[in-house]
Motif scaffolding. Structure first.
Motif, mmCIF file in Angstrom:
data_model
loop_
_atom_site.group_PDB
_atom_site.id
_atom_site.type_symbol
_atom_site.label_atom_id
_atom_site.label_comp_id
_atom_site.label_asym_id
_atom_site.label_seq_id
_atom_site.Cartn_x
_atom_site.Cartn_y
_atom_site.Cartn_z
ATOM 1 N N LEU A 163 -13.562 -7.665 1.783
ATOM 2 C CA LEU A 163 -13.843 -6.509 2.632
ATOM 3 C C LEU A 163 -14.762 -5.492 1.963
ATOM 4 O O LEU A 163 -15.294 -4.611 2.645
ATOM 5 C CB LEU A 163 -12.537 -5.804 3.010
ATOM 6 N N ASP A 164 -14.899 -5.571 0.649
ATOM 7 C CA ASP A 164 -15.582 -4.562 -0.156
ATOM 8 C C ASP A 164 -15.002 -3.179 0.141
ATOM 9 O O ASP A 164 -15.706 -2.218 0.426
ATOM 10 C CB ASP A 164 -17.096 -4.570 0.077
ATOM 11 N N LYS A 165 -13.672 -3.109 0.080
ATOM 12 C CA LYS A 165 -12.942 -1.872 0.380
ATOM 13 C C LYS A 165 -11.903 -1.605 -0.689
ATOM 14 O O LYS A 165 -11.363 -2.530 -1.301
ATOM 15 C CB LYS A 165 -12.199 -1.976 1.718
ATOM 16 N N TYR A 166 -11.624 -0.317 -0.870
ATOM 17 C CA TYR A 166 -10.549 0.133 -1.742
ATOM 18 C C TYR A 166 -9.402 0.634 -0.873
ATOM 19 O O TYR A 166 -9.613 1.139 0.223
ATOM 20 C CB TYR A 166 -11.014 1.281 -2.636
ATOM 21 N N TYR A 167 -8.192 0.512 -1.406
ATOM 22 C CA TYR A 167 -7.017 1.085 -0.766
ATOM 23 C C TYR A 167 -6.293 1.900 -1.833
ATOM 24 O O TYR A 167 -6.042 1.399 -2.939
ATOM 25 C CB TYR A 167 -6.096 -0.015 -0.229
ATOM 26 N N VAL A 168 -5.971 3.124 -1.523
ATOM 27 C CA VAL A 168 -5.271 4.020 -2.452
ATOM 28 C C VAL A 168 -3.856 4.239 -1.930
ATOM 29 O O VAL A 168 -3.664 4.552 -0.750
ATOM 30 C CB VAL A 168 -6.001 5.378 -2.566
ATOM 31 N N GLY A 169 -2.885 4.082 -2.806
ATOM 32 C CA GLY A 169 -1.501 4.297 -2.405
ATOM 33 C C GLY A 169 -0.671 4.833 -3.548
ATOM 34 O O GLY A 169 -1.147 4.985 -4.667
ATOM 35 N N HIS A 170 0.590 5.137 -3.252
ATOM 36 C CA HIS A 170 1.522 5.543 -4.298
ATOM 37 C C HIS A 170 2.835 4.808 -4.076
ATOM 38 O O HIS A 170 3.130 4.363 -2.962
ATOM 39 C CB HIS A 170 1.725 7.064 -4.323
ATOM 40 N N THR A 171 3.592 4.648 -5.142
ATOM 41 C CA THR A 171 4.832 3.895 -5.062
ATOM 42 C C THR A 171 5.777 4.314 -6.175
ATOM 43 O O THR A 171 5.337 4.806 -7.212
ATOM 44 C CB THR A 171 4.565 2.374 -5.149
ATOM 45 N N THR A 172 7.057 4.098 -5.957
ATOM 46 C CA THR A 172 8.029 4.274 -7.026
ATOM 47 C C THR A 172 8.391 2.918 -7.635
ATOM 48 O O THR A 172 9.109 2.857 -8.622
ATOM 49 C CB THR A 172 9.301 4.985 -6.520
ATOM 50 N N SER A 173 7.882 1.847 -7.039
ATOM 51 C CA SER A 173 8.027 0.507 -7.614
ATOM 52 C C SER A 173 6.911 0.308 -8.637
ATOM 53 O O SER A 173 5.961 1.074 -8.685
ATOM 54 C CB SER A 173 7.865 -0.563 -6.529
ATOM 55 N N LEU A 174 7.006 -0.746 -9.413
ATOM 56 C CA LEU A 174 5.890 -1.090 -10.283
ATOM 57 C C LEU A 174 4.713 -1.502 -9.409
ATOM 58 O O LEU A 174 4.901 -2.178 -8.383
ATOM 59 C CB LEU A 174 6.273 -2.226 -11.229
ATOM 60 N N PRO A 175 3.503 -1.112 -9.767
ATOM 61 C CA PRO A 175 2.343 -1.438 -8.927
ATOM 62 C C PRO A 175 2.190 -2.936 -8.619
ATOM 63 O O PRO A 175 1.828 -3.299 -7.512
ATOM 64 C CB PRO A 175 1.158 -0.905 -9.741
ATOM 65 N N GLY A 176 2.521 -3.790 -9.569
ATOM 66 C CA GLY A 176 2.447 -5.229 -9.326
ATOM 67 C C GLY A 176 3.401 -5.686 -8.231
ATOM 68 O O GLY A 176 3.074 -6.565 -7.436
ATOM 69 N N GLU A 177 4.582 -5.075 -8.191
ATOM 70 C CA GLU A 177 5.549 -5.397 -7.139
ATOM 71 C C GLU A 177 5.051 -4.905 -5.782
ATOM 72 O O GLU A 177 5.204 -5.576 -4.767
ATOM 73 C CB GLU A 177 6.918 -4.787 -7.459
ATOM 74 N N ARG A 178 4.452 -3.732 -5.773
ATOM 75 C CA ARG A 178 3.912 -3.189 -4.518
ATOM 76 C C ARG A 178 2.758 -4.049 -4.016
ATOM 77 O O ARG A 178 2.615 -4.278 -2.824
ATOM 78 C CB ARG A 178 3.456 -1.736 -4.736
ATOM 79 N N LEU A 179 1.932 -4.547 -4.934
ATOM 80 C CA LEU A 179 0.818 -5.423 -4.554
ATOM 81 C C LEU A 179 1.333 -6.662 -3.832
ATOM 82 O O LEU A 179 0.729 -7.100 -2.840
ATOM 83 C CB LEU A 179 0.009 -5.823 -5.782
#
Length: 83
Positions: A12-28
């Motif tokens: 897509l040539d796009k970025y997505y910005v988010g926040h999480t209280t999980s580890l980022p790898g788990e959120r991915l």
């Protein structure tokens, strides 16, 4: 602990910005699963940037700041500085 993360899809040539209280790898993993939403349009998302914060409110504030830039150039600059 909370995190701000930026993921990137080459398809897509796009970025997505988010926040999480999980580890980022788990959120991915959740972004890559079948679901409804923006990140469901591609399956090649990868984490390109993370920041950690002591609590969710600070992470959310940073997410809003980055999204407020509305600039792929500024996001790339942030990623390059963090690398």
């Amino acid at each position: 602990m909370a995190y701000v993360y930026i993921i990137y899809s080459q398809v897509l040539d796009k970025y997505y910005v988010g926040h999480t209280t999980s580890l980022p790898g788990e959120r991915l993993k959740k972004h890559l699963q079948k679901h409804k939403g923006f990140t469901s349009t591609a399956k090649d998302w990868e984490i390109v940037y993370t920041e950690s914060f002591p609590d969710k409110l600070e992470a959310f504030a940073r997410e809003r700041q980055i999204k407020g830039w509305k600039s792929k150039v500024k996001i790339r600059e942030l990623i390059e500085k963090g690398a």
